[in-house]
Write a protein that holds these residues in place. Structure first.
Motif: not given
Length: 346
Positions: A84-88
């Protein structure tokens, strides 16, 4: 000069690193212009990780230039795990100087308790044995989107085994590791991995060695053969299993399950509790030199002792089982007492 240095770094990183060896610039990237206090009402819906065939692990990462993402992809390919990518909430600018300015603004905001907004939220971590957390290092700190993620999920990550990996142009990871422990004080942190521009060509080998030391692999834990006595322990939201000996004392313990007990740390070597009534040890062979993971009974006192460190041979110890895989690391991570639920592993 900064712009020239950065362009030079990107060129050299591209030449040196084939897959995931390059790292994010240690000088950060942008910050949401209006930092959000996570205590507010603006929370996104839960995000589903991209699933892998091995659901025991989760790789969660933040990456702007793609360097940390390449490391995350390598871990995922090795383990076959979820990612999972943490996106701003607001994407970072392409301009490097704007990125630096925004990053510094965000870090200043975090110091005052204002965390930048992100779009990534996880509902539940309970099924994961290890959560791998990856980020670039910005001004010696965890990249700000990941700081928000850890801050928001601190309660859900309590008791969870977490492995940090970071990319950097040259900064160390000690301050970032300290940040993570502050943000998630009840998580159980393992050995960290730092990849810098100098180590880019050795990245794949270093990642593989790191995963091996953590005991993480693509293979699922094999099921116990039919007829084998097996129990499971729930510790701080994590579940570990143990294979029991075929003796009267082990069977007596199994017959008393389920149990809710507090394991007390003893001699910084073992976790103990006193069954009530005492377990039947009559006719059971005594004597063992316990290794990490061994479940024993100390006959003179009648207590169950789960060793997380080695101990010399003792004629008063009765081995009744052994914790599977690297599950003992979960118990050993607690420096003091820990509450556990013990059940039959059916």
């Amino acid at each position: 000069m900064k712009r020239l240095w950065f362009l030079s770094f990107l060129l050299s990183a591209a030449l040196v690193c084939s897959s995931c060896g390059s790292d994010e610039p240690e000088n950060p990237q942008p910050t949401p212009e209006q930092p959000e206090n996570p205590g507010g009402a603006d929370h996104p819906d839960p995000t589903d990780p991209t699933p892998g065939e091995n659901g025991r692990y989760l790789v969660v990462f933040a990456s702007r230039s793609g360097n940390t993402e390449r490391v995350a992809q390598t871990i995922r390919a090795t383990l076959g795990c979820d990612m999972l990518e943490v996106e701003p909430s607001e994407p970072y600018e392409e301009d490097y100087n704007a990125t630096l300015e925004r990053a510094q603004t965000e870090l200043d905001g975090i110091a005052e308790g204002n965390f930048p907004a992100i779009r990534t939220v996880v509902e539940d971590f309970s099924k994961y044995d290890i959560v791998f957390v990856g980020f670039p290092i910005w001004y010696n700190r965890i990249a700000t989107p990941m700081q928000t993620f850890l801050h928001r999920h601190a309660d859900k990550l309590a008791g969870k085994r977490m492995a940090l990996f970071a990319t950097s142009g040259g900064s160390g990871i000690s301050q970032s590791a300290s940040d993570a422990r502050t943000l998630c004080p009840d998580a159980q942190f393992t050995e960290n991995l730092l990849l810098t521009s100098a180590s880019g060509g050795q990245a794949d080998a270093r990642i593989a060695q790191w995963l091996e030391r953590l005991g993480a692999s693509r293979e699922e834990t094999p099921e116990a053969p039919a007829g084998t006595l097996s129990l499971k322990m729930t510790v701080g939201g994590q579940t570990i299993t143990a294979t029991m000996e075929d003796n009267a004392a082990a069977r007596d313990l199994m017959s008393s399950l389920p149990l809710e007990v507090t394991l007390t740390d003893y001699n910084r070597t073992e976790k103990i509790f006193y069954p009530d009534p005492a377990l039947d040890t009559e006719g059971v062979t005594r004597g063992c030199a316990p290794v990490p993971g061994d479940i024993t009974i100390y006959a003179p006192w009648g207590n169950v002792a789960i060793f997380y460190k080695e101990w010399p041979q003792s004629g008063s110890l009765i081995k009744i089982g052994h914790i599977d895989g690297n599950g003992i690391d979960v118990l050993g991570a607690y420096s003091g007492d820990v509450h556990v639920r013990i059940e039959n592993n059916e």
